[in-house]
Write a protein that holds these residues in place. Structure first.
Motif, PDB file in Angstrom:
ATOM      1  N   GLU A 230       0.860  -1.177   0.000  1.00  0.00           N
ATOM      2  CA  GLU A 230       0.000   0.000   0.000  1.00  0.00           C
ATOM      3  C   GLU A 230       0.895   1.223   0.000  1.00  0.00           C
ATOM      4  OE1 GLU A 230      -2.381  -0.104   3.494  1.00  0.00           O
ATOM      5  OE2 GLU A 230      -0.695   0.051   4.876  1.00  0.00           O
ATOM      6  N   LEU A 231       0.356   2.345  -0.411  1.00  0.00           N
ATOM      7  CA  LEU A 231       1.137   3.570  -0.505  1.00  0.00           C
ATOM      8  C   LEU A 231       1.839   3.872   0.818  1.00  0.00           C
ATOM      9  CD1 LEU A 231       1.861   6.083  -2.217  1.00  0.00           C
ATOM     10  CD2 LEU A 231      -0.131   7.212  -1.227  1.00  0.00           C
ATOM     11  N   GLY A 232       3.139   4.116   0.739  1.00  0.00           N
ATOM     12  CA  GLY A 232       3.916   4.450   1.923  1.00  0.00           C
ATOM     13  C   GLY A 232       4.572   3.271   2.595  1.00  0.00           C
ATOM     14  N   LYS A 233       4.203   2.040   2.212  1.00  0.00           N
ATOM     15  CA  LYS A 233       4.802   0.861   2.841  1.00  0.00           C
ATOM     16  C   LYS A 233       6.187   0.616   2.234  1.00  0.00           C
ATOM     17  CE  LYS A 233       2.241  -2.765   3.710  1.00  0.00           C
ATOM     18  NZ  LYS A 233       2.307  -2.842   5.178  1.00  0.00           N
ATOM     19  N   PRO A 234       7.240   0.632   3.033  1.00  0.00           N
ATOM     20  CA  PRO A 234       8.582   0.379   2.509  1.00  0.00           C
ATOM     21  C   PRO A 234       8.684  -1.018   1.909  1.00  0.00           C
ATOM     22  CG  PRO A 234       8.680   1.307   4.732  1.00  0.00           C
ATOM     23  CD  PRO A 234       7.256   0.936   4.479  1.00  0.00           C
ATOM     24  N   ARG A 235       9.448  -1.137   0.835  1.00  0.00           N
ATOM     25  CA  ARG A 235       9.565  -2.428   0.153  1.00  0.00           C
ATOM     26  C   ARG A 235      10.078  -3.523   1.073  1.00  0.00           C
ATOM     27  NH1 ARG A 235      13.788  -2.796  -4.666  1.00  0.00           N
ATOM     28  NH2 ARG A 235      15.161  -2.575  -2.859  1.00  0.00           N
ATOM     29  N   GLU A 236      11.012  -3.183   1.960  1.00  0.00           N
ATOM     30  CA  GLU A 236      11.600  -4.207   2.824  1.00  0.00           C
ATOM     31  C   GLU A 236      10.596  -4.812   3.798  1.00  0.00           C
ATOM     32  OE1 GLU A 236      12.921  -0.101   4.437  1.00  0.00           O
ATOM     33  OE2 GLU A 236      12.703  -1.104   2.484  1.00  0.00           O
ATOM     34  N   GLU A 237       9.413  -4.206   3.927  1.00  0.00           N
ATOM     35  CA  GLU A 237       8.390  -4.762   4.805  1.00  0.00           C
ATOM     36  C   GLU A 237       7.565  -5.865   4.136  1.00  0.00           C
ATOM     37  OE1 GLU A 237       5.914  -1.869   6.660  1.00  0.00           O
ATOM     38  OE2 GLU A 237       7.591  -0.771   7.582  1.00  0.00           O
ATOM     39  N   PHE A 238       7.683  -5.976   2.801  1.00  0.00           N
ATOM     40  CA  PHE A 238       6.912  -7.023   2.126  1.00  0.00           C
ATOM     41  C   PHE A 238       7.724  -7.817   1.106  1.00  0.00           C
ATOM     42  CE2 PHE A 238       6.327  -3.226  -0.477  1.00  0.00           C
ATOM     43  CZ  PHE A 238       6.372  -3.687  -1.787  1.00  0.00           C
ATOM     44  N   PHE A 239       8.997  -7.424   0.907  1.00  0.00           N
ATOM     45  CA  PHE A 239       9.795  -8.090  -0.129  1.00  0.00           C
ATOM     46  C   PHE A 239      11.273  -7.972   0.202  1.00  0.00           C
ATOM     47  CE2 PHE A 239      12.020  -8.090  -4.243  1.00  0.00           C
ATOM     48  CZ  PHE A 239      11.525  -9.269  -4.803  1.00  0.00           C
ATOM     49  N   ASN A 240      12.011  -9.095   0.040  1.00  0.00           N
ATOM     50  CA  ASN A 240      13.451  -9.116   0.292  1.00  0.00           C
ATOM     51  C   ASN A 240      14.188  -9.038  -1.041  1.00  0.00           C
ATOM     52  OD1 ASN A 240      16.165  -9.836   0.867  1.00  0.00           O
ATOM     53  ND2 ASN A 240      15.522 -10.926   2.702  1.00  0.00           N
ATOM     54  N   ALA A 241      14.617  -7.839  -1.413  1.00  0.00           N
ATOM     55  CA  ALA A 241      15.260  -7.626  -2.712  1.00  0.00           C
ATOM     56  C   ALA A 241      16.602  -8.339  -2.819  1.00  0.00           C
ATOM     57  CB  ALA A 241      15.443  -6.130  -2.957  1.00  0.00           C
ATOM     58  N   PHE A 242      17.281  -8.524  -1.709  1.00  0.00           N
ATOM     59  CA  PHE A 242      18.596  -9.170  -1.733  1.00  0.00           C
ATOM     60  C   PHE A 242      18.468 -10.662  -2.034  1.00  0.00           C
ATOM     61  CE2 PHE A 242      19.039  -5.347   0.801  1.00  0.00           C
ATOM     62  CZ  PHE A 242      20.169  -4.783   0.228  1.00  0.00           C
ATOM     63  N   GLU A 243      17.459 -11.311  -1.446  1.00  0.00           N
ATOM     64  CA  GLU A 243      17.234 -12.726  -1.731  1.00  0.00           C
ATOM     65  C   GLU A 243      16.769 -12.913  -3.172  1.00  0.00           C
ATOM     66  OE1 GLU A 243      18.030 -15.355   0.026  1.00  0.00           O
ATOM     67  OE2 GLU A 243      18.871 -14.024   1.551  1.00  0.00           O
ATOM     68  N   CYS A 244      15.973 -11.982  -3.659  1.00  0.00           N
ATOM     69  CA  CYS A 244      15.530 -12.023  -5.049  1.00  0.00           C
ATOM     70  C   CYS A 244      16.733 -11.951  -5.985  1.00  0.00           C
ATOM     71  CB  CYS A 244      14.582 -10.863  -5.329  1.00  0.00           C
ATOM     72  SG  CYS A 244      14.158 -10.641  -7.070  1.00  0.00           S
ATOM     73  N   ARG A 245      17.613 -11.003  -5.727  1.00  0.00           N
ATOM     74  CA  ARG A 245      18.783 -10.834  -6.592  1.00  0.00           C
ATOM     75  C   ARG A 245      19.680 -12.068  -6.556  1.00  0.00           C
ATOM     76  NH1 ARG A 245      22.939  -5.674  -6.611  1.00  0.00           N
ATOM     77  NH2 ARG A 245      24.255  -6.416  -8.312  1.00  0.00           N
ATOM     78  N   LYS A 246      19.889 -12.605  -5.392  1.00  0.00           N
ATOM     79  CA  LYS A 246      20.737 -13.784  -5.257  1.00  0.00           C
ATOM     80  C   LYS A 246      20.175 -14.958  -6.053  1.00  0.00           C
ATOM     81  CE  LYS A 246      22.455 -17.092  -1.808  1.00  0.00           C
ATOM     82  NZ  LYS A 246      22.405 -17.487  -0.379  1.00  0.00           N
ATOM     83  N   ALA A 247      18.896 -15.228  -5.884  1.00  0.00           N
ATOM     84  CA  ALA A 247      18.269 -16.349  -6.581  1.00  0.00           C
ATOM     85  C   ALA A 247      18.231 -16.112  -8.087  1.00  0.00           C
ATOM     86  CB  ALA A 247      16.853 -16.561  -6.052  1.00  0.00           C
ATOM     87  N   ALA A 248      17.956 -14.876  -8.493  1.00  0.00           N
ATOM     88  CA  ALA A 248      17.882 -14.564  -9.919  1.00  0.00           C
ATOM     89  C   ALA A 248      19.235 -14.726 -10.599  1.00  0.00           C
ATOM     90  CB  ALA A 248      17.352 -13.148 -10.119  1.00  0.00           C
ATOM     91  N   ARG A 249      20.291 -14.352  -9.929  1.00  0.00           N
ATOM     92  CA  ARG A 249      21.628 -14.514 -10.512  1.00  0.00           C
ATOM     93  C   ARG A 249      21.978 -16.000 -10.626  1.00  0.00           C
ATOM     94  NH1 ARG A 249      24.335  -9.954 -11.447  1.00  0.00           N
ATOM     95  NH2 ARG A 249      26.245 -11.130 -11.819  1.00  0.00           N
ATOM     96  N   GLU A 250      21.567 -16.778  -9.644  1.00  0.00           N
ATOM     97  CA  GLU A 250      21.826 -18.220  -9.696  1.00  0.00           C
ATOM     98  C   GLU A 250      21.046 -18.872 -10.837  1.00  0.00           C
ATOM     99  OE1 GLU A 250      20.772 -19.500  -5.795  1.00  0.00           O
ATOM    100  OE2 GLU A 250      22.664 -18.825  -4.873  1.00  0.00           O
TER     101      GLU A 250
END
Length: 232
Positions: free
Chosen positions: A181-201
């Motif tokens: 929802e508007l104003g909710k920081p991404r880190e509260e609902f999604f882990n971008a670092f885990e996404c990047r790690k898995a995507a690179r693999e």
């Protein structure tokens, strides 16, 4: 024909799939280069490409990804030239202009923020823009301007509801299953670092030196509606 209508018509004729105009005045001026309006431009992936990534990224997807980025850059440059020709200022957010902070894996003003402000879609549990017409099978870019545009109605909350398809399918377990929802920081609902790690693999398995997966795109029900509407 109004400025907004003329520009939108031109962009659609040049290959854009969606075009929207956003009121950015509620965003800190420094983030938006002191420009009051944003233009969001989207180009959809071909269904055949999306079908192909059901089991993981492919070379065809990688080629399409790069091709769409180039197409978006051209559309953004056209938009900037169009507005400047009308006497307005424009900041063209091309792939060479946008700087990504590797420590945060993000930008000061994401293209997705402008797209939601323009009413093109919402942020899914997978942290991608989701649209009614194409799901998340799109690439997006944007332009900032002082041109007085006819803005869309902003979308301030997720329309994903109880769907957990991307949560269950993500190889990195990056989505947390929480609606944006508007104003909710991404880190509260999604882990971008885990996404990047898995995507690179996943990308490395098919010889791609990059961050590419696409499973959350393919599995999204809104994307599947697009694929059923426009089969290969």
């Amino acid at each position: 024909m109004s400025l907004s209508a003329e520009l939108k018509s031109c962009l659609l004729s040049k290959g854009a799939s969606l075009v929207g105009f956003a009121d950015l005045k509620d965003i800190p001026a420094a983030y938006r280069n002191n420009k009051k309006y944003g233009i969001s431009i989207a180009v959809a992936l071909e269904p055949s490409i999306v079908h192909g990534i059901a089991e993981g990224p492919t070379q065809e997807y990688y080629a399409a990804y790069k091709s769409l980025n180039e197409q978006l850059d051209n559309l953004v440059l056209f938009t900037g030239d169009f507005l400047k020709g009308m006497g307005y200022e424009a900041v063209m957010k091309t792939t060479t202009e946008v700087v990504i902070d590797d420590h945060a894996i993000g930008t000061v003003l994401p293209h997705k923020t402008i797209a939601t402000r323009a009413g093109l879609g919402w942020i899914g549990k997978c942290a991608l823009l989701v649209t009614e017409n194409f799901g998340s099978a799109i690439r997006i870019s944007s332009v900032l301007t002082d041109a007085p545009l006819e803005v869309g109605k902003a979308i301030n909350e997720s329309r994903c509801g109880n769907c957990h398809n991307c949560v269950e399918a993500c190889p990195g377990k990056a989505p947390m299953g929480i609606n944006w929802e508007l104003g909710k920081p991404r880190e509260e609902f999604f882990n971008a670092f885990e996404c990047r790690k898995a995507a690179r693999e996943k990308a490395a398995l098919v010889g791609i030196d990059g961050t590419l997966c696409g499973k959350c795109i393919e599995i999204c029900p809104w994307t599947q509606r697009y694929l059923r509407r426009k089969p290969t």
